[in-house]
Write a protein that holds these residues in place. Structure first.
Motif, mmCIF file in Angstrom:
data_model
loop_
_atom_site.group_PDB
_atom_site.id
_atom_site.type_symbol
_atom_site.label_atom_id
_atom_site.label_comp_id
_atom_site.label_asym_id
_atom_site.label_seq_id
_atom_site.Cartn_x
_atom_site.Cartn_y
_atom_site.Cartn_z
ATOM 1 N N GLU A 272 0.832 -1.210 0.000
ATOM 2 C CA GLU A 272 0.000 0.000 0.000
ATOM 3 C C GLU A 272 0.864 1.256 0.000
ATOM 4 O OE1 GLU A 272 -3.329 0.461 -0.211
ATOM 5 O OE2 GLU A 272 -3.516 -1.683 -0.610
ATOM 6 N N ALA A 276 1.012 4.346 -2.692
ATOM 7 C CA ALA A 276 0.872 5.748 -2.283
ATOM 8 C C ALA A 276 1.995 6.597 -2.880
ATOM 9 C CB ALA A 276 0.894 5.851 -0.761
ATOM 10 N N ASP A 287 -5.411 10.415 -3.673
ATOM 11 C CA ASP A 287 -5.241 8.965 -3.763
ATOM 12 C C ASP A 287 -4.018 8.507 -2.982
ATOM 13 O OD1 ASP A 287 -7.454 8.693 -5.374
ATOM 14 O OD2 ASP A 287 -6.315 8.843 -7.241
ATOM 15 N N ARG A 291 -4.097 5.700 0.203
ATOM 16 C CA ARG A 291 -3.316 4.462 0.220
ATOM 17 C C ARG A 291 -2.315 4.452 1.377
ATOM 18 N NH1 ARG A 291 -3.981 1.792 -4.785
ATOM 19 N NH2 ARG A 291 -2.966 0.004 -3.770
ATOM 20 N N LYS A 294 -4.026 3.566 4.572
ATOM 21 C CA LYS A 294 -4.272 2.128 4.636
ATOM 22 C C LYS A 294 -3.007 1.399 5.072
ATOM 23 C CE LYS A 294 -6.590 -1.684 3.968
ATOM 24 N NZ LYS A 294 -7.697 -2.065 4.885
#
Length: 562
Positions: A272, A276, A287, A291, A294
């Motif tokens: 993740e 990113a 976005d 990410r 997360k």
């Protein structure tokens, strides 16, 4: 200033009054008065205040000298007043012209604030030319002309300002749109990293709205553009912050060995975070932030799962501590001093690391302690085997010295001697397991030989002190001990030969106790506090229960080694 002028006029009246009687410097004083008036015309009292005030003071001093009939002094002061007044005028001209130029500049800036260069171009161009001309004239040191040109420039700037007001664009729609983007950004978890920027962008938009309401187009437009840049910076900062937090948490998770205890969560967290970073490189900040957040969540879970392993690691340390303590009780400082020292230091270091939730160094030290224990166990086993061989050798010597046993068991003794020699040879060749097997076989054979001899010790052989003051053993119905619990006495440590002496009054009968408790005693030299031993009777079981009180034949040992 008017009070000063009134004072000068009054002085001049007195001057004229006395002039008939005195030789007064009328010309000098009149010229000084006119020079002061000229300086005032060009605002010397404002722009060359000290020189102007000094000129008026000097003229007053000249009048004072006239009153005192000091004509020479009065004439000198009047001349000084004239010079100072001219200086005041000269010094006042540049700042006076500059002040008007600055007023024109301010009006020009006001016109720019409503973007007059775009919406009132003809008027703005005239104002620009006029202002530049005034500045040029000023730089040419024609301060009086520069003053007048600046007044005209100010007038033209005002006209361009008023013309531009009619062209105010509708920028408030943009303001509303940008404010919505700010609110969307604030819904993200990482918005706290850019609170100042988001607030600043919002403040700029509020200021822009106010500027537009006040017809300050230039300022409002600039504030809108600034809000856009600030919002973009905020979003970028949020993404960077989220990625940094995720990376830090991943590092923390790795520090507590999540790659071992929570590998799946840690792996996805890294994936993740990579995503990113890719979004961030494309300026896709929203976005990127999602990410990264997360990744942070997964890394936090991995770290938490790893930290949950701490109690188990503490248990491992406790077990290793027990093993270390057992080796010390088994004389480990003799056969494995380096390994026990390593265990002590690494376990202490591991405990310190766990106290700070530093699992990786803790695990490293635990594993070092385990390796040291493995070596200590091997050395301890080797040491135990050596002690068994030595015990067998010593016992063999005792048996061979007993003429009765030597003659009665010549063949078993010879075989046992060969077995012991084989054990010693295997030990020297590092065949430790084979050496132990042979040593055990030899000890068992020797026990059988010794127990074949009829030996008995009656209760009369025990003193009152031995039988009544020691609560560490129980007695049977006949008064003979059946069980003994090893006690801890650092000054006089328990051993098998002392226990044999306590119960049998024969220290050399310790093998009877060793043989009866072979399941509890690995090494006859090593017994521990709290162990419970069966104390067998010395009555022979051969041919039934036959008691023989003869104890003349001795089984000799070396008590110091028991």
């Amino acid at each position: 200033m008017r009070n000063i002028q009134k004072g000068i006029i009054a002085s001049l009246i007195l001057f004229l009054f006395f002039s008939c009687a005195l030789e007064v410097p009328i010309k000098e004083m009149t010229r000084a008065k006119l020079a002061i008036s000229e300086a005032e015309k060009f605002e010397a009292s404002k722009f060359s205040r000290r020189s102007y005030e000094r000129a008026t003071e000097l003229l007053k001093e000249a009048n004072a000298h006239v009153m005192e009939k000091e004509t020479d002094e009065a004439k000198e002061k009047a001349k000084e007043a004239l010079t100072m007044a001219e200086t005041a005028k000269r010094d006042a001209l540049p700042p006076r012209a500059l002040a008007k130029i600055n007023e024109a500049k301010a009006e020009y800036a006001k016109a720019n604030s409503v973007m007059a260069s775009e919406f009132a171009k003809p008027e703005h161009d005239k104002a620009t030319a006029s202002l530049n001309g005034a500045i040029k004239t000023y730089n040419g040191k024609d301060y009086i002309a520069a003053h007048d040109e600046a007044i005209e420039a100010k007038k033209l700037a005002t006209e361009s300002y008023e013309a531009a007001l009619k062209e105010i664009p509708n920028l408030k729609t943009q303001i509303a749109e940008i404010k919505k983007q700010i609110e969307d950004a604030r819904k993200l978890k990482s918005s706290s990293a850019a609170t100042a920027e988001l607030n600043s962008a919002n403040t700029m938009l509020t200021a822009a709205d106010k500027s537009l309401t006040e017809s300050n187009i230039r300022k409002g437009y600039s504030e809108i553009e600034g809000a856009k840049r600030t919002l973009n910076s905020a979003l970028s900062k949020m993404a960077r912050s989220a990625m940094a937090a995720a990376q830090k948490e991943i590092d923390e998770a790795q520090r507590v060995m999540a790659e071992k205890f929570a590998a799946a969560s840690l792996s996805v967290a890294k994936t993740e975070l990579d995503a990113a970073k890719t979004h961030n490189s494309k300026a896709e900040f929203m976005d990127s932030t999602v990410r990264a957040e997360k990744a942070l969540e997964l890394a936090t879970k991995a770290k938490s799962d790893s930290l949950a392993k701490i109690p188990a690691l503490k248990t491992r340390i406790a077990d290793l501590r027990d093993a270390h303590r057992e080796h010390e009780l088994r004389n480990g400082k003799e056969y494995a001093p380096e390994e026990l020292s390593i265990m002590a230091s690494t376990l202490t270091a591991a405990e310190g690391s766990l106290a700070k939730n530093e699992i990786k160094p803790a695990v490293d030290n635990i594993e070092r302690a385990e390796k040291a224990l493995e070596i200590a166990d091997a050395k301890g086993h080797k040491y135990l085997v050596l002690k068994k061989i030595e015990t067998a050798e010593d016992t063999l010597i005792s048996v061979k010295k007993d003429s009765e046993l030597a003659s009665k068991h010549a063949d078993p003794i010879a075989k046992t001697e060969t077995t012991i020699a084989g054990a010693r040879d295997d030990y020297s060749s590092e065949r430790i397991d084979s050496a132990e097997s042979k040593a055990d076989a030899a000890l068992a054979a020797l026990d059988a030989i010794m127990l074949s001899k009829d030996v008995v010790i009656t209760g009369d052989d025990l003193t009152d002190e031995d039988s009544s003051t020691d609560d560490s053993y129980a007695t049977d119905a006949d008064g003979f001990p059946k069980e003994y619990t090893v006690v801890l006495n650092k000054a006089d440590r328990d051993c098998l030969w002392k226990i044999a002496w306590r119960f049998y009054k024969k220290a050399e009968l310790w093998p009877l106790i060793y043989s009866a408790n072979r399941d509890k005693i690995k090494d006859p030299d090593l017994i521990f506090p709290g162990q419970k031993f069966v104390i067998p009777s010395t009555k022979s079981k051969k041919d039934g229960d036959r008691t023989d009180s003869s104890t003349s034949s001795e089984i000799t040992t070396t008590p110091e080694k028991r």
